[in-house]
Design an enzyme around this catalytic site. Structure first.
Site, mmCIF file in Angstrom:
data_model
loop_
_atom_site.group_PDB
_atom_site.id
_atom_site.type_symbol
_atom_site.label_atom_id
_atom_site.label_comp_id
_atom_site.label_asym_id
_atom_site.label_seq_id
_atom_site.Cartn_x
_atom_site.Cartn_y
_atom_site.Cartn_z
ATOM 1 C CD GLU A 123 34.078 -34.452 21.991
ATOM 2 O OE1 GLU A 123 34.542 -35.277 22.814
ATOM 3 O OE2 GLU A 123 34.151 -33.221 22.142
ATOM 4 C CE1 TYR B 106 35.464 -39.971 23.160
ATOM 5 C CE2 TYR B 106 33.943 -38.513 24.304
ATOM 6 C CZ TYR B 106 34.956 -38.706 23.381
ATOM 7 O OH TYR B 106 35.453 -37.643 22.661
ATOM 8 C CD GLU C 287 32.365 -33.618 26.784
ATOM 9 O OE1 GLU C 287 33.222 -33.529 27.676
ATOM 10 O OE2 GLU C 287 32.195 -34.635 26.110
ATOM 11 C CD1 TRP D 22 38.033 -36.686 21.068
ATOM 12 C CD2 TRP D 22 37.061 -34.926 20.072
ATOM 13 N NE1 TRP D 22 38.625 -35.545 21.544
ATOM 14 C CE2 TRP D 22 38.051 -34.458 20.950
ATOM 15 C CE3 TRP D 22 36.326 -34.005 19.310
ATOM 16 C CZ2 TRP D 22 38.327 -33.097 21.105
ATOM 17 C CZ3 TRP D 22 36.603 -32.662 19.464
ATOM 18 C CH2 TRP D 22 37.596 -32.228 20.366
ATOM 19 C CE1 TYR E 55 38.559 -41.261 28.570
ATOM 20 C CE2 TYR E 55 36.913 -40.199 27.192
ATOM 21 C CZ TYR E 55 38.213 -40.301 27.648
ATOM 22 O OH TYR E 55 39.169 -39.447 27.174
ATOM 23 C CG ASN F 221 30.676 -34.446 22.862
ATOM 24 O OD1 ASN F 221 30.211 -34.315 21.737
ATOM 25 N ND2 ASN F 221 31.423 -33.528 23.442
ATOM 26 C CE LYS G 235 39.344 -40.521 23.621
ATOM 27 N NZ LYS G 235 40.175 -39.681 24.491
ATOM 28 C CG ASP H 49 41.623 -33.898 26.705
ATOM 29 O OD1 ASP H 49 42.794 -33.918 27.122
ATOM 30 O OD2 ASP H 49 41.162 -34.755 25.914
#
Ligand code: BDP
Length: 577
Positions: free
Chosen positions: A472, A437, A380, A517, A441, A435, A536, A140
């Site tokens: 993250e 979210y 990741e 992040w 997400y 990481n 972000k 990304d």
């Protein structure tokens, strides 16, 4: 390669080329580009050994001198060099560099030239329309390319110093430093060690051995202190800076100089307007100034080794760095490569060799930097689709990093949000880096659910008895978008998001750090998931703080670098009062 280029454009070096000229075909160009210039070396230098050194060319490079290929290199984020003494002609020479920006299932970072785009999915064919060949990064960030770091021509005598390695251990108030100097040719090695004031503190003779610095001034987070080893070998001379500090993982603690350290910071990209991923030393200074303004102490070189100029600055400033390889996108069930049917990442992708090579080259380049406290093997990766295969892939890489690092620093892999109970790879590492979210997400807009899910996960990881940290966590935030009731993408939501995560992580004694992040908004491929890039950042791409930056500053300035999670924190704070 011998003649001049047809219709050349003016492109500045070092920088990514993509944003320097207009047009989609230019920005999204896929494949080779050619750089060319003339090179003339003054006669006085021609008696010397001449070396052409590239700080980084993204991703593949072939170097030609007067039409003859003198070097080739794959991998866009580490240096390579070639001796050109014998091939250089008197007078003008033509230097041509071909640069290949393609990423594939055999490169790091990983890409796909047949699959869907990381953020947009597969494209159906349209009869009569030729879709342009395109590269699909499995990561990304925009696939910036070009000669992104300085190109230098340097000289050495014919007998020269090849490499210097310094490793120190602390004994009371003195340091015992073992050293090794690799040389080519004949001669005696001599070392003279000076402190930051230029005072001589030690001497040594011979290509390997030990010297003692007593009393020693330690390198500390946010208080960098560097010694300089002046190495002499015949007519050659090289000055290598180094710091004296220790790093150790003990139980649930991450110790620097024997004291439990707490990471405060972020993942950072090399990314800025116009330069793309090209080096920008003004930005280096500015970013570290903002890091200090925030009360942070560290960052991760997500998702590739950063410029060595930045590493040197971090050494000086005492910034703590997690140094990461470009192994990003090593996941065949995610992004550009996802097909829906579980694939074995480690047979679909053929990246083991480049992975080993990049670990070798990163450690060779960065081994003497006191700022580096932790190596990250990958970001990741697919550790849970076939957990044993992941272990079979990563355990040897972990061992390789340990074997190569003369200092034996801790090693980690940065874990993706996944079915963590299945993960057998992360538990092998020295530090559990996650990481996560929750609240973006997953459970976006629902902080209660996000907090509960985070707690469940941290409860799980706490049972391992290893230090755990977030590498993250974050929420896309459009600067200037406000609502009294926090809603995703508003600045208020980003503030609440961080507050929610911090409420949870503060409850865990083995939680040793928060790296959010991202430091700043950055460019990505176009797609429905990104509005003019990844938003972000707690700063905009031009480094203006969002509300969250102020909120984090409030928090981080109160968190000490050491003893935050232990009872000693209380004592230490009292002492400081
Ligand atoms: C993680 C990646 C990072 C992305 C981030 C995001 O490690 O490169 O930019 O998520 O989605 O998966 O913003």
């Amino acid at each position: 390669m011998e003649g001049p280029l047809d219709h050349p454009l003016n492109i500045a070096v070092p920088a990514s080329y993509n944003d320097q000229q207009e047009g989609v075909n230019f920005r999204d160009h896929y494949g080779f580009v050619f750089y060319q210039r003339e090179l003339e070396v003054p006669k006085v230098l021609q008696e010397q050994r001449l070396v052409l050194r590239f700080g980084a060319v993204t991703h593949g490079a072939q170097v030609y001198l007067n039409g003859h290929r003198v070097a080739q290199h794959q991998g866009g984020f580490l240096p390579f060099e070639v001796e050109i003494t014998e091939v250089l002609r008197p007078g003008k020479n033509r230097l041509t560099v071909s640069v290949d920006n393609r990423v594939s299932q055999k490169t790091l970072p990983v890409g796909s030239d047949s699959g869907g785009n990381m953020l947009g999915g597969l494209l159906p064919e349209i009869p009569g329309i030729q879709l342009p060949p395109q590269n699909y990064p499995n990561f990304d960030f925009f696939n910036y390319a070009g000669i992104t770091r300085p190109v230098k021509l340097y000289t050495t005598p014919r007998d020269y110093i090849e490499d210097v390695t310094l490793v120190s251990r602390v004994e009371g108030n003195r340091a015992v430093v073992s050293y090794r100097v690799d040389t080519m040719g004949q001669g005696e090695v001599r070392l003279l060690i000076r402190d930051e004031e230029g005072k001589e503190v030690a001497q040594a003779v011979g290509d390997k051995g030990e010297f003692v610095i007593s009393p020693v001034h330690l390198w500390q987070p946010l208080a960098g202190y560097l010694y300089t080893a002046r190495v002499e070998f015949g007519e050659d001379c090289y000055e290598q800076t180094f710091g004296v500090r220790t790093v150790e993982v003990r139980g649930i603690e991450f110790l620097i100089n024997g004291k439990p350290f707490y990471f405060k910071g972020f993942g950072r990209h090399e990314d800025s307007p116009f330069h793309g991923r090209g080096i920008d030393e003004v930005l280096h200074v500015k970013d570290l100034s903002l890091l200090c303004w925030l009360g942070a102490n560290s960052f991760r070189t997500s998702h590739y080794p950063h410029a060595e100029e930045m590493m040197e600055l971090c050494d000086r400033e005492g910034i703590v760095v997690i140094d990461e390889t470009p192994a990003v996108g090593v996941h065949a069930n995610f992004g550009a490569m996802a097909t829906g049917t579980p694939q074995d990442t480690f047979s679909v992708l053929q990246v083991k060799e480049p992975h080993e090579e990049v670990i070798r080259d990163m450690i060779a380049r960065d081994k003497n930097h006191p700022c580096v406290v932790l190596w990250s093997l990958a970001n990741e990766s697919d550790t849970t689709t076939f957990p044993e295969k992941s272990v079979a892939y990563y355990k040897p890489l972990y061992d390789l990093a340990k074997a190569l690092d003369p200092e034996k620093r801790p090693v980690t892999i940065v874990g993706v949000q996944n079915e963590y109970q299945k993960d057998l790879t992360l538990p092998l590492m020295d530090v559990i880096c996650l990481n996560r979210y929750y609240g973006w997400y997953l459970y976006g807009g629902n902080f209660d659910a996000a907090k509960q899910a985070s707690k469940m996960e941290l409860d799980y990881w706490s049972t391992l008895g290893k230090p755990v940290m977030l590498t993250e966590y974050g929420a896309d935030t459009v600067a200037g978008l406000h609502l009294a009731t926090p809603t995703m993408f508003t600045e208020e939501y980003q503030v609440e998001f961080y507050a929610a995560v911090h409420e949870v992580v503060d409850q865990y004694p083995g939680f040793v750090g928060e790296q959010l992040w991202n430091f700043a908004d950055f460019a990505t491929i176009q797609g429905i998931m990104r509005v003019d890039g990844n938003k972000k950042g707690i700063f905009t791409r031009d480094r203006r703080p969002k509300m969250a930056a102020h909120a984090l500053r409030e928090r981080w300035r109160k968190i000490p670098n050491f003893y935050y999670k232990s009872s000693k924190a209380v004592k230490k704070e009292k002492l400081d009062e």
